[in-house]
Enzyme design. Sequence first.
Site, PDB file in Angstrom:
ATOM      1  CG  HIS A 161      -2.004  -1.074   1.115  1.00  0.00           C
ATOM      2  ND1 HIS A 161      -2.560  -1.528  -0.065  1.00  0.00           N
ATOM      3  CD2 HIS A 161      -2.595  -1.810   2.102  1.00  0.00           C
ATOM      4  CE1 HIS A 161      -3.446  -2.468   0.184  1.00  0.00           C
ATOM      5  NE2 HIS A 161      -3.475  -2.675   1.491  1.00  0.00           N
ATOM      6  CG  HIS A 204      -7.490  -1.026   2.964  1.00  0.00           C
ATOM      7  ND1 HIS A 204      -7.838  -1.561   4.187  1.00  0.00           N
ATOM      8  CD2 HIS A 204      -6.591  -1.891   2.435  1.00  0.00           C
ATOM      9  CE1 HIS A 204      -7.166  -2.673   4.400  1.00  0.00           C
ATOM     10  NE2 HIS A 204      -6.399  -2.906   3.346  1.00  0.00           N
ATOM     11  CD  GLU A 235      -8.084  -4.110  -0.025  1.00  0.00           C
ATOM     12  OE1 GLU A 235      -7.086  -3.389  -0.218  1.00  0.00           O
ATOM     13  OE2 GLU A 235      -8.029  -5.206   0.579  1.00  0.00           O
TER      14      GLU A 235
END
Length: 375
Positions: free
Chosen positions: A131, A201, A339
């Site tokens: 991420h 997220h 996601e």
Amino acid sequence: MKNLSLILLIAFFAACNSSEQKSIEMPYKKSDFESIIDGKTTRAFTMENDNGMVVVLTNYGAKIVSIYVPDKNGNYADVMLGFKSVDDYQQYGASHGAVVGPFANRIANAQFTIEDETYHFPVNNGEACLHSGPDSWYRKVWDYEKNGNITVFSLESPDGEFGFPGNKKVSVTYTLTDDNELKIDYKLTTDKACHFNLTNHSYFNLRGEGNGDILDHVLVINANQSTPVADAGMIPTGEIVDIRGTALDFTTPHVIGERIDADNEMLKYGSGYDFNYVINKEDGELAFAASAFEPESGRYMEVFTTEPGVQLYTGNHLKGTEIGKSGVAYTKRTGFCLETQHFPDSPNQPDFPSTLLQPGEELNSTTIYKFSVKE
């Protein structure tokens, strides 16, 4: 006249009952999200549609804080895991409900190469960058513009920030519709070639945040294939494989907890579901990706996206160290993520759909979370 009076009386009590059902007591105030971070002001923003669905956002990380939707009896609950102040988001998992970028999911060895130049990123997940690192866009204060049920967050990310090349301009538009849809539109440009993969997220629990695990949710994912991982490092092998008939197959409805601890190599690597699914659709098409149904409440969520993939993550690594909005600790499998995304490690996987954006091009992506109830 008597009949008219009776009708008005019934209408009055119906309105009172409706008002009672739609009353929402939030465990926080707007002032809990007002702070100064890196010299910029953080705020909370509320959107409510004609049906009484409420969405709360914050410009700290362009996050979704809460989504209040009714159950089959008309009782509202917040179906989003998250926290009740900006201070809590700083202390705990800042990725909850956040826009993740410049690159969501994992990049192997925390690096990729563009035109013979190799770029290096923070290592925060084994040997990988996850991420975009521990302090990426979900810890930034975004600029904002709100117009009714449309809220736009925007950010400028300079060349080299977190290791990613190019001066980047990104905007994320949240739109709450009267069809109980939360629509998310992403837009991004750069002045240097760079790989991008944007997602949100959000952790969901359709029974209500802080109200037990998600193992009874019935899931459908519109995907015949997934991208398998090599080991517990969760880096894709580069293959795209058919998963029909396996424990990863959700092309027909399955309860999440039914096979989550099955004797399956992939599930052992992920300690449960944590995999990218290849959605059955045309490139760039806005299409159905997945759905989740919680039988006790009757809440039903559908996911639509232009992205080629969706990551199912079942909160396998929630450790109970974070205290949510309702005062309950988030333990293992108390929330799930869907996601929407390009595939993990795409910059290093030539057979995956490209994530490379060139100067003069514009990234556009749309995801919709739609809520309803069913028996």
